[in-house]
Structure formats: structure tokens, C-alpha cells
Design a protein around this motif. Structure first.
Motif, PDB file in Angstrom:
ATOM      1  N   VAL A  44       0.771  -1.460   0.024  1.00  0.00           N
ATOM      2  CA  VAL A  44      -0.129   0.034  -0.098  1.00  0.00           C
ATOM      3  C   VAL A  44       0.840   1.228   0.123  1.00  0.00           C
ATOM      4  N   SER A  48       0.941   3.463  -3.299  1.00  0.00           N
ATOM      5  CA  SER A  48       0.383   4.608  -3.446  1.00  0.00           C
ATOM      6  C   SER A  48       1.031   5.683  -3.786  1.00  0.00           C
ATOM      7  N   TRP A  60      -6.843  -1.538  -5.915  1.00  0.00           N
ATOM      8  CA  TRP A  60      -7.137  -1.008  -4.596  1.00  0.00           C
ATOM      9  C   TRP A  60      -8.348  -1.363  -3.915  1.00  0.00           C
ATOM     10  N   PHE A 106      -3.102   4.610   1.955  1.00  0.00           N
ATOM     11  CA  PHE A 106      -4.778   4.265   1.490  1.00  0.00           C
ATOM     12  C   PHE A 106      -5.219   5.876   1.105  1.00  0.00           C
ATOM     13  N   VAL A 109      -5.270   7.499  -2.322  1.00  0.00           N
ATOM     14  CA  VAL A 109      -5.905   6.764  -3.413  1.00  0.00           C
ATOM     15  C   VAL A 109      -7.375   7.435  -3.355  1.00  0.00           C
ATOM     16  N   LEU A 112     -10.552   5.444  -3.238  1.00  0.00           N
ATOM     17  CA  LEU A 112     -10.964   4.688  -1.838  1.00  0.00           C
ATOM     18  C   LEU A 112     -11.638   5.850  -0.808  1.00  0.00           C
TER      19      LEU A 112
END
Length: 152
Positions: A44, A48, A60, A106, A109, A112
Motif C-alpha cells: 500500500v 500509493s 485498490w 490508502f 488513493v 477509496l
């Protein structure tokens, strides 16, 4: 991994191909629950930062689902420590450092932003281990969580 270390702009077709194979392996392992907490957090964190992979929905979504399961304790709870004492922390597999790495990675991204499962799981995980976090990890989490639309 060495082929990830090459910046996206300098990748040769061979680099791209090797990285694509690695990413497929990551997706496959994460999708079958066979990517451990450390490997997941590191993937991750690394991916990322990679413009070529930031908008890959399959990658993802798969990593987010695996992380939410790990963070909610559905997989691999941290059990006994070296001393044999049960150190399970509310049943989730990420320690302080890995939780911070996941939140930070995360949060970059955009796909998400509205993944409620992921952010609730990571929020709960962070709350459980915050007392173990370094200042750097706490700042990392604050910055990460502040980027997330679902938490506003």
C-alpha cells in the motif's frame, strides 16, 4: 522491490512488465487472504506513490478489502508475543507502524475516498494502537484521515 524503486518515468518496458507481474501477484494473494499485514502495508505504502497504479480499481479494491479484514481482526489477530504473554490488541493484525502506513498510503488513493468499510476498520485499528504510536505515526494518521471525504 527493486523494480518498484525505479520511478515511473524511467521504467523500461521490461521494468513495467515485471512490475505488472508483481502487482498481479499482490492482487491474487491479497484477494485470497494470503498477504500478511506487513506485506500488505508495504505494498500500500509503495504503490500509493506510483502514478501508474494509483487509479487501478482492481488493485485498490482488493487491497482495501484485505486491509479492512486484517484491521477488523477477521484475519491473523496478533496473538502471543515472544514472552508467551497474550498481546492480542483488540484482535487486529496491524501494529502501530503498519496501521499508520496503511492510513497514509490508502489516503492517497482517491478511488477509496468513500470506502466506508476500509476507513471504519482503519479508524478502529488506529484507536486501539494509538498509545503505541510514535509522534511520526500519529501525524501520519492525522494527515491521512484528514484527506478522506467519508470522514468529514
Amino acid at each position: 522491490h527493486s523494480c518498484v524503486a525505479v520511478s515511473a518515468s524511467q521504467r523500461t518496458p521490461e521494468h513495467r512488465q515485471r512490475l505488472a507481474v508483481l502487482v498481479r501477484m499482490v492482487i491474487s494473494r491479497a484477494g485470497s487472504g494470503k498477504l500478511g499485514p506487513e506485506a500488505l502495508a508495504r505494498c500500500v505504502n509503495t504503490l500509493s506513490k506510483d502514478p501508474e497504479y494509483l487509479s487501478d480499481p482492481k488493485l485498490w479494491k482488493t487491497l482495501a478489502t484485505a486491509a479492512a479484514l486484517l484491521a477488523s481482526g477477521a484475519l491473523n489477530p496478533r496473538k502471543s508475543s515472544a514472552s508467551g504473554v497474550d498481546t492480542e490488541v483488540a484482535g487486529h493484525a496491524f501494529g502501530a507502524r503498519l496501521t499508520a502506513m496503511c492510513v497514509n498510503g490508502f489516503s492517497k488513493v482517491r478511488l477509496l475516498d468513500n470506502d466506508g468499510n476500509l476507513w471504519v476498520a482503519l479508524g478502529s485499528a488506529a484507536a486501539v494502537v494509538i498509545h503505541e504510536m510514535s509522534s511520526r505515526d500519529i501525524i501520519s494518521c492525522v494527515n491521512g484521515f484528514s484527506r478522506i471525504a467519508a470522514l468529514r
